[in-house]
Design a protein around this motif. Sequence first.
Motif, mmCIF file in Angstrom:
data_model
loop_
_atom_site.group_PDB
_atom_site.id
_atom_site.type_symbol
_atom_site.label_atom_id
_atom_site.label_comp_id
_atom_site.label_asym_id
_atom_site.label_seq_id
_atom_site.Cartn_x
_atom_site.Cartn_y
_atom_site.Cartn_z
ATOM 1 N N GLN A 1 28.002 47.136 7.887
ATOM 2 C CA GLN A 1 29.106 46.189 7.784
ATOM 3 C C GLN A 1 30.188 46.787 6.891
ATOM 4 O O GLN A 1 29.952 47.061 5.717
ATOM 5 N N LEU A 2 31.365 47.015 7.466
ATOM 6 C CA LEU A 2 32.467 47.587 6.696
ATOM 7 C C LEU A 2 32.888 46.603 5.607
ATOM 8 O O LEU A 2 33.123 45.437 5.883
ATOM 9 N N GLU A 3 32.972 47.087 4.372
ATOM 10 C CA GLU A 3 33.414 46.206 3.284
ATOM 11 C C GLU A 3 34.906 46.313 3.116
ATOM 12 O O GLU A 3 35.409 47.364 2.750
ATOM 13 N N LYS A 4 35.610 45.223 3.396
ATOM 14 C CA LYS A 4 37.056 45.249 3.251
ATOM 15 C C LYS A 4 37.493 44.091 2.366
ATOM 16 O O LYS A 4 36.810 43.073 2.292
ATOM 17 N N PRO A 5 38.629 44.235 1.661
ATOM 18 C CA PRO A 5 39.083 43.131 0.832
ATOM 19 C C PRO A 5 39.495 41.945 1.695
ATOM 20 O O PRO A 5 39.907 42.123 2.851
ATOM 21 N N PHE A 6 39.431 40.742 1.123
ATOM 22 C CA PHE A 6 39.698 39.528 1.907
ATOM 23 C C PHE A 6 41.117 39.509 2.462
ATOM 24 O O PHE A 6 41.394 38.892 3.477
ATOM 25 N N TYR A 7 42.053 40.204 1.788
ATOM 26 C CA TYR A 7 43.450 40.133 2.215
ATOM 27 C C TYR A 7 43.810 41.181 3.267
ATOM 28 O O TYR A 7 44.956 41.255 3.692
ATOM 29 N N PHE A 8 42.839 42.012 3.677
ATOM 30 C CA PHE A 8 43.089 42.960 4.762
ATOM 31 C C PHE A 8 42.810 42.280 6.104
ATOM 32 O O PHE A 8 41.915 41.454 6.200
ATOM 33 N N PRO A 9 43.564 42.671 7.148
ATOM 34 C CA PRO A 9 43.229 42.149 8.479
ATOM 35 C C PRO A 9 41.887 42.716 8.967
ATOM 36 O O PRO A 9 41.329 43.612 8.332
ATOM 37 N N GLU A 10 41.398 42.210 10.077
ATOM 38 C CA GLU A 10 40.162 42.757 10.646
ATOM 39 C C GLU A 10 40.448 44.125 11.263
ATOM 40 O O GLU A 10 41.427 44.272 11.996
ATOM 41 N N PRO A 11 39.637 45.130 10.973
ATOM 42 C CA PRO A 11 39.863 46.423 11.618
ATOM 43 C C PRO A 11 39.383 46.395 13.070
ATOM 44 O O PRO A 11 38.528 45.584 13.416
ATOM 45 N N ALA A 12 39.951 47.259 13.882
ATOM 46 C CA ALA A 12 39.530 47.320 15.286
ATOM 47 C C ALA A 12 38.527 48.457 15.451
ATOM 48 O O ALA A 12 38.910 49.613 15.587
ATOM 49 N N ILE A 13 37.254 48.137 15.406
ATOM 50 C CA ILE A 13 36.207 49.152 15.604
ATOM 51 C C ILE A 13 35.908 49.198 17.106
ATOM 52 O O ILE A 13 35.582 48.163 17.693
ATOM 53 N N PRO A 14 36.013 50.368 17.742
ATOM 54 C CA PRO A 14 35.778 50.402 19.186
ATOM 55 C C PRO A 14 34.352 49.976 19.543
ATOM 56 O O PRO A 14 33.405 50.352 18.858
ATOM 57 N N ALA A 15 34.252 49.186 20.593
ATOM 58 C CA ALA A 15 32.947 48.625 20.971
ATOM 59 C C ALA A 15 31.924 49.718 21.257
ATOM 60 O O ALA A 15 30.729 49.530 21.039
ATOM 61 N N ASP A 16 32.389 50.879 21.734
ATOM 62 C CA ASP A 16 31.402 51.910 22.083
ATOM 63 C C ASP A 16 31.102 52.864 20.924
ATOM 64 O O ASP A 16 30.415 53.856 21.100
ATOM 65 N N ASN A 17 31.647 52.571 19.738
ATOM 66 C CA ASN A 17 31.282 53.400 18.580
ATOM 67 C C ASN A 17 31.088 52.530 17.343
ATOM 68 O O ASN A 17 31.806 52.662 16.345
ATOM 69 N N PRO A 18 30.094 51.645 17.380
ATOM 70 C CA PRO A 18 29.851 50.782 16.222
ATOM 71 C C PRO A 18 29.406 51.608 15.019
ATOM 72 O O PRO A 18 28.837 52.696 15.181
ATOM 73 N N LEU A 19 29.682 51.090 13.823
ATOM 74 C CA LEU A 19 29.296 51.825 12.617
ATOM 75 C C LEU A 19 27.806 51.649 12.346
ATOM 76 O O LEU A 19 27.295 50.543 12.417
ATOM 77 N N THR A 20 27.153 52.775 12.032
ATOM 78 C CA THR A 20 25.762 52.688 11.569
ATOM 79 C C THR A 20 25.634 53.550 10.324
ATOM 80 O O THR A 20 26.388 54.510 10.135
#
Length: 384
Positions: free
Chosen positions: A58-77
């Motif tokens: 789970q990418l940790e981002k500050p609350f005031y950042f928008p949602e990042p666009a992670i491509p569906a075919d390359n999820p973060l692990t």
Amino acid sequence: MIRIWGTYQMSTRFAILVVAMSLTWAACSKENNDSNRLAPSSGKVLCDSDQETGTPYQLEKPFYFPEPAIPADNPLTEEGIQLGKYLFWDKRLSRNNTISCGSCHFPSATFSDDKRKSLGLYGGQTRRNSMALVNLAWNTSFFWDGKARTLEEQLLEPIEDPIEMDHSWREVVEIVGTDVQYQKMFSDAFGSPCVDSVRITYAMAQFIRTMISANSPFDRSFYGSEMLTQSEQRGLELFLAEGGDPNVFPGGQRGGDCFHCHGGSLTLFTDQSFHNNGLDSIFTDLGRAEVNGSPLSEGQFKTPTLRNIALSAPYMHDGRFATLREVIEHYNSGGHISLTLDPLMKFQGVGLGLSDQDIDDLIAFLESLTDEEFVNNPDFQDPH
Ligand code: HEC
Ligand code: HEC
């Protein structure tokens, strides 16, 4: 059609692969285009694409950042990110084993470098200034001219670039694929030890997407409880002011007028767009026009983020300015006039009229965007 192919099987199945690849190439490339998996020219798309197995991250981002666009075919692990970090810092990705990605994108320079133009593996100059790798999970295009649409696509380039790393995907896949440590890491991240250019670029993209910078003095004061210094605060106000002498420009606010392009809701500090910010009247580098062929885009470049900007000198696509003062003096002059000069460069010919004190304050504000935790984060440092 044979798509499952591991380097561990290379010796026995090489002949089958060559035949299969040539027979199925058209089908493969279509499939790859459909799914964001782009085949490099050498055709090194070898592994099964549906085997990602790592532990979801789970990418940790500050609350005031928008949602990042992670491509569906390359999820973060977790395993993919770890693998990406090892690859990013591996000098064997360059033909003479002298440079890694990190040589031109190193931490103390906010993952760019300190040269006007970067030096490649044989000491040759790249065409443009190295770009900082900061908050790229939110980027909508890559390179100064936006030539690449995705990070995955961008990362196919440096390894085969004759000035940067001068290697071939065929050889890199073999070097990485015959390394026992990597075989385990690819298995952990993707479910099999198979190595190809897709898996390599996908892992590096995962790593780069974790490089989030949002803990600068600016963040801690604007979004938290710390205070900016008086000079930083005044610099922020100048950054956000429309500019222009009110006696000459109705509604003018006498300021830097920076936020239209670099505002990015005061989170990303870029509008993700392309502008001609008045560096030249005659272009030696056509910038965005090289990508879209439009004369209206000549001299346009991607607006860079200003996060950690104090660390990434020299500045601009060609590294022409050594200091932030030179940059602001450029804007203060109003810029060079040309047919494509951006309408948001509103004070052409007359300049912004900033005083020395104004310039000092703007610099203080820009320096407040430096995130020490980001550049010193052990997760991003060379693991080799
Ligand atoms: C010789 C120096 C050099 C090496 C080695 C190098 N890069 Fe770069 N990188 C650059 C330069 C210069 C640019 C800008 C090129 C342009 O826009 O034409 C760039 C651009 C980028 C960008 C685009 C950033 C953005 O905001 O659009 C990414 C991402 C990137 N590099 C990652 C990597 C990775 C990963 C590697 C290793 C596989 C790598 N680079 C190797 C010099 C280098
Ligand atoms: C019209 C849009 C626009 C405006 C207004 C603008 N910029 Fe820029 N800025 C850009 C673009 C585009 C670039 C990259 C240009 C290039 O390299 O050719 C850039 C580059 C920079 C850079 C260098 C970044 C790097 O990584 O090399 C800094 C610093 C900067 N701008 C600060 C400012 C400040 C401070 C202001 C206000 C005084 C400002 N800009 C106003 C669009 C703009």
